[in-house]
Design a protein around this motif. Structure first.
Motif, PDB file in Angstrom:
ATOM      1  N   HIS B  55       0.828  -1.209   0.000  1.00  0.00           N
ATOM      2  CA  HIS B  55       0.000   0.000   0.000  1.00  0.00           C
ATOM      3  C   HIS B  55       0.861   1.257   0.000  1.00  0.00           C
ATOM      4  O   HIS B  55       2.007   1.214   0.426  1.00  0.00           O
ATOM      5  N   VAL B  56       0.260   2.320  -0.472  1.00  0.00           N
ATOM      6  CA  VAL B  56       0.978   3.594  -0.485  1.00  0.00           C
ATOM      7  C   VAL B  56       0.859   4.212   0.916  1.00  0.00           C
ATOM      8  O   VAL B  56      -0.247   4.509   1.378  1.00  0.00           O
ATOM      9  N   VAL B  57       2.014   4.364   1.534  1.00  0.00           N
ATOM     10  CA  VAL B  57       2.020   4.838   2.930  1.00  0.00           C
ATOM     11  C   VAL B  57       1.321   6.188   3.070  1.00  0.00           C
ATOM     12  O   VAL B  57       0.524   6.410   3.979  1.00  0.00           O
ATOM     13  N   ALA B  58       1.594   7.068   2.146  1.00  0.00           N
ATOM     14  CA  ALA B  58       1.046   8.431   2.233  1.00  0.00           C
ATOM     15  C   ALA B  58      -0.480   8.446   2.243  1.00  0.00           C
ATOM     16  O   ALA B  58      -1.101   9.348   2.808  1.00  0.00           O
ATOM     17  N   ASP B  59      -1.085   7.409   1.616  1.00  0.00           N
ATOM     18  CA  ASP B  59      -2.561   7.376   1.570  1.00  0.00           C
ATOM     19  C   ASP B  59      -3.173   7.054   2.927  1.00  0.00           C
ATOM     20  O   ASP B  59      -4.317   7.420   3.204  1.00  0.00           O
ATOM     21  N   TYR B  60      -2.409   6.315   3.727  1.00  0.00           N
ATOM     22  CA  TYR B  60      -3.017   5.808   4.979  1.00  0.00           C
ATOM     23  C   TYR B  60      -2.367   6.329   6.268  1.00  0.00           C
ATOM     24  O   TYR B  60      -2.888   6.096   7.342  1.00  0.00           O
ATOM     25  N   LEU B  61      -1.217   6.966   6.140  1.00  0.00           N
ATOM     26  CA  LEU B  61      -0.631   7.560   7.356  1.00  0.00           C
ATOM     27  C   LEU B  61      -1.334   8.913   7.570  1.00  0.00           C
ATOM     28  O   LEU B  61      -0.800   9.978   7.263  1.00  0.00           O
ATOM     29  N   SER B  62      -2.543   8.795   8.083  1.00  0.00           N
ATOM     30  CA  SER B  62      -3.444   9.955   8.097  1.00  0.00           C
ATOM     31  C   SER B  62      -3.929  10.275   9.504  1.00  0.00           C
ATOM     32  O   SER B  62      -3.680   9.521  10.461  1.00  0.00           O
ATOM     33  N   ALA B  63      -4.655  11.365   9.568  1.00  0.00           N
ATOM     34  CA  ALA B  63      -5.251  11.769  10.852  1.00  0.00           C
ATOM     35  C   ALA B  63      -6.169  10.678  11.393  1.00  0.00           C
ATOM     36  O   ALA B  63      -6.168  10.371  12.590  1.00  0.00           O
ATOM     37  N   LEU B  64      -6.930  10.050  10.518  1.00  0.00           N
ATOM     38  CA  LEU B  64      -7.860   8.996  10.946  1.00  0.00           C
ATOM     39  C   LEU B  64      -7.115   7.805  11.535  1.00  0.00           C
ATOM     40  O   LEU B  64      -7.512   7.245  12.562  1.00  0.00           O
ATOM     41  N   THR B  65      -6.021   7.407  10.860  1.00  0.00           N
ATOM     42  CA  THR B  65      -5.239   6.256  11.341  1.00  0.00           C
ATOM     43  C   THR B  65      -4.631   6.566  12.700  1.00  0.00           C
ATOM     44  O   THR B  65      -4.721   5.754  13.637  1.00  0.00           O
ATOM     45  N   ILE B  66      -4.030   7.744  12.811  1.00  0.00           N
ATOM     46  CA  ILE B  66      -3.381   8.113  14.084  1.00  0.00           C
ATOM     47  C   ILE B  66      -4.422   8.247  15.201  1.00  0.00           C
ATOM     48  O   ILE B  66      -4.227   7.765  16.317  1.00  0.00           O
ATOM     49  N   ALA B  67      -5.567   8.845  14.862  1.00  0.00           N
ATOM     50  CA  ALA B  67      -6.625   9.011  15.877  1.00  0.00           C
ATOM     51  C   ALA B  67      -7.108   7.643  16.354  1.00  0.00           C
ATOM     52  O   ALA B  67      -7.366   7.438  17.554  1.00  0.00           O
ATOM     53  N   SER B  68      -7.202   6.694  15.422  1.00  0.00           N
ATOM     54  CA  SER B  68      -7.670   5.350  15.803  1.00  0.00           C
ATOM     55  C   SER B  68      -6.620   4.634  16.646  1.00  0.00           C
ATOM     56  O   SER B  68      -6.971   3.894  17.580  1.00  0.00           O
ATOM     57  N   ILE B  69      -5.351   4.836  16.304  1.00  0.00           N
ATOM     58  CA  ILE B  69      -4.285   4.209  17.112  1.00  0.00           C
ATOM     59  C   ILE B  69      -4.311   4.787  18.535  1.00  0.00           C
ATOM     60  O   ILE B  69      -4.176   4.055  19.518  1.00  0.00           O
ATOM     61  N   MET B  70      -4.509   6.088  18.609  1.00  0.00           N
ATOM     62  CA  MET B  70      -4.548   6.736  19.935  1.00  0.00           C
ATOM     63  C   MET B  70      -5.723   6.234  20.757  1.00  0.00           C
ATOM     64  O   MET B  70      -5.676   6.153  21.970  1.00  0.00           O
ATOM     65  N   LEU B  71      -6.782   5.918  20.040  1.00  0.00           N
ATOM     66  CA  LEU B  71      -8.018   5.515  20.729  1.00  0.00           C
ATOM     67  C   LEU B  71      -7.831   4.238  21.560  1.00  0.00           C
ATOM     68  O   LEU B  71      -8.396   4.106  22.647  1.00  0.00           O
ATOM     69  N   MET B  72      -7.008   3.308  21.014  1.00  0.00           N
ATOM     70  CA  MET B  72      -6.913   1.977  21.645  1.00  0.00           C
ATOM     71  C   MET B  72      -6.485   2.020  23.119  1.00  0.00           C
ATOM     72  O   MET B  72      -7.205   1.529  23.981  1.00  0.00           O
ATOM     73  N   PRO B  73      -5.315   2.599  23.436  1.00  0.00           N
ATOM     74  CA  PRO B  73      -4.930   2.596  24.862  1.00  0.00           C
ATOM     75  C   PRO B  73      -5.838   3.477  25.718  1.00  0.00           C
ATOM     76  O   PRO B  73      -6.116   3.147  26.876  1.00  0.00           O
TER      77      PRO B  73
END
Lengths: 303, 279
Positions: B55-73
């Motif tokens: 996958h193209v990293v730039a397409d998915y290294l996004s605000a949504l991805t980071i926000a979802s990662i932050m959400l977990m802990p």
């Protein structure tokens, strides 16, 4: 207005209130007296539906508190010894919050009560900035909202300075006189009770040991105050003569039934005792109260 | 009257500074995590994972991805802590402060009082869950571009990629489901708050049960019994990130959570109804 029928409350092994029956007629200022732990606050808790009786029934305005809480408490206001508020909110917000547990109350009524208790100008300040006296006034204001017919005051003078106590006394008298409220007052301040109440009940170890008009309580004592040269010798003499049943405090004699002052004096004088003063003063409420809750000392031990 | 009382309960709740601890901590934690992701190599493993999948990293290294990662802990640890803190306070703190006695000399039924308080607690739980999502997205957006959502949750066997629009939908639905977790944990602490305990004890008891359930659920021996654990059903929000949402499992867990919450409320009501309120 208030009726307790054979009410008991047990906390584990301890019987806090024991078969208490009590009637507070409408329009009275009724004093509930007793030592700490005598069961006053538990009895008040049962009147307000905060403590469940183990046995018996509590009625307010004809409604049983446990079964018809809304009807029973709709016209009741209460103040406790340490009134608690939401300190971070204003006095006004506190009043609005507490009164809306009873009924929706218009702002005009809130303002009227704030005026009545003398908190105008400070009602929007947070309660944490209030002095002790202001908190007491706020407690009174919340008790007067939305419009009670019965006011239950559980140690309202606790922690107040003499000026605050006097203010509280005047306020209670005003409430009774101007608003015609029935007032139940539980207090350790016997002088206050004496000045305010028309009727009293005394509790001891959960039992009622006296209930009646204050005037009856004060004339109830069969005690004689004597000043003699040798009080213990006089007590021994009068006991042997069957004229007294007890003595206390080095000056008080409990007369035996049917014995008059003349016989006591005659007996003392005939036996050569020096008698300086004899009076059958009406006991104060404090003296009456103490005579009730203290058992008379056996004559031999009296000094 | 009921709405007036609910409003008053909310005034009391949101008038206290400690109510905002959770919001403040989310602001702080999410800002910090977003900064760490932006200015360190913390995104490297994510980039490698995306690259290995072609996958193209730039397409998915996004605000949504980071926000979802932050959400977990934050959803696993901080959210339970703050809702439990408020749930544990709702009754026990009033009993401790003496205001409960002031309330209960009024003609309000205990059941009604408790219901108003429970609803206020639920409203807080909803607000905190939504704040978690909004703050997360806001801070992530400050440091990362808008784009698709990449999510990897090995525990739930979820590895998903969504375009930005779908990703936002899933992120939003996950937060709606997160509300069930927040309300349930609040309800658990609220139940303990109805007992004659200190507010801190109610909070700790609530959290302890959540953690014990979480630990047991993760012991391999209990894998076959995971359905029985409270926390197993709290992870609903994670399922919203699956490529195909297992709605049967969502429905099952939702039903059980309703059951848990009704039980908590019933136990709390019964205990509170029987209690003597003394000074």
């Amino acid at each position: 207005m208030i009726e307790l029928r054979q009410v008991s409350k047990r906390f584990g092994q301890r019987l806090a209130v024991n078969e208490l029956s009590l009637r507070v007629p409408a329009g009275e200022v009724f004093g509930l007296l007793g030592h700490n732990g005598a069961g006053k606050s538990t009895a008040i808790g049962m009147m307000l539906g905060q403590v469940w009786p183990t046995a018996g029934e509590v009625f307010i305005g004809g409604a049983e508190v446990g079964r018809e809480r809304r009807r029973a408490l709709s016209k009741v206001g209460a103040i406790f010894e340490t009134p608690a508020f939401y300190d971070y909110l204003s006095g006004w917000d506190n009043l609005r919050i507490f009164t809306q547990y009873s009924a929706p109350t218009p702002a005009a009524r809130l303002r009227e009560v704030v005026d009545w208790v003398g908190l105008t100008g400070r009602e929007t300040s947070p309660v944490r900035t209030y002095s002790h006296g202001m908190r007491a006034r706020l407690a009174l204001a919340q008790a007067l909202l939305p419009g009670p017919e019965l006011l239950i005051l559980d140690e309202p003078g606790e922690g107040l300075d003499p000026e605050g106590i006097a203010e509280m006394r005047h306020t209670i008298l005003r409430l009774h006189r101007e608003l015609g409220l029935t007032i139940l007052l539980s207090s350790h301040l016997l002088t206050e009770v004496e000045q305010l109440c028309t009727r009293i009940a005394v509790l001891q170890e959960g039992r009622k040991i006296f209930e009646g008009p204050l005037a009856e309580a004060k004339s109830n004592g069969n005690w004689l105050r004597v000043e003699v040269g040798d009080f213990p010798a006089a007590v021994t003499l009068l006991t042997q003569a069957g004229l007294i049943t007890g003595a206390r405090d080095g000056r008080w004699l409990a007369l035996a039934t049917g014995v008059g002052v003349d016989r006591v004096v005659r007996c003392l004088v005939e036996h050569g005792a020096a008698v300086f003063a004899v009076s059958r003063e009406q006991p104060t409420l404090e003296e009456f109260y103490l005579s009730l809750v203290r058992k008379p000392e056996p004559p031999a031990a009296a000094t | 009257m009921f709405l007036l009382q609910l409003r008053n309960e909310l005034v009391k709740l949101f008038g206290k500074k400690r109510t905002y601890i959770g919001f403040a901590m989310f602001l702080l934690a999410q800002n910090l995590i977003a900064v760490v992701f932006r200015f360190t190599h913390a995104t490297r493993p994510l980039q490698r994972l995306l690259e290995s999948g072609g996958h193209v990293v730039a397409d998915y290294l996004s605000a949504l991805t980071i926000a979802s990662i932050m959400l977990m802990p934050l959803a696993a640890f901080l959210l339970p802590l703050y809702v439990s803190l408020i749930g544990g306070d709702l009754v026990a703190k009033e009993a401790e402060d003496g205001t409960l006695r002031m309330i209960l000399c009024r003609p309000i039924a205990r059941s009604r009082l408790l219901l108003v308080k429970w609803l206020a607690g639920c409203i807080f739980a909803v607000a905190l869950s939504l704040a978690l999502g909004l703050f997360g997205l806001l801070f992530a957006r400050l440091y990362f571009p808008w784009g698709g959502l990449f999510i990897w949750m090995p525990e739930q066997e979820i590895l998903s990629l969504f375009p930005a629009g779908t990703g936002l939908e899933r992120y939003a639905v996950a937060h709606v489901m997160l509300i069930t977790e927040a309300c349930s944990i609040m309800g658990l602490a609220f139940m303990f708050s109805c007992f004659n305990v200190k507010p801190a004890a109610a909070t700790i008891l609530g959290l302890s049960l959540v953690f014990v359930s979480f630990i047991l659920e993760h012991i391999p021996y209990f894998k076959d019994y995971e359905n029985w654990f409270f926390t197993y059903h709290l992870h609903l929000w994670q399922l919203m990130f699956a490529e195909r949402i297992p709605w049967w499992r969502v429905g099952q867990s939702l039903c059980l959570l309703v059951g848990f919450n009704v039980t908590f409320l019933t136990v709390g009501l019964t205990v509170f109804q029987m209690r003597d309120i003394k000074s």
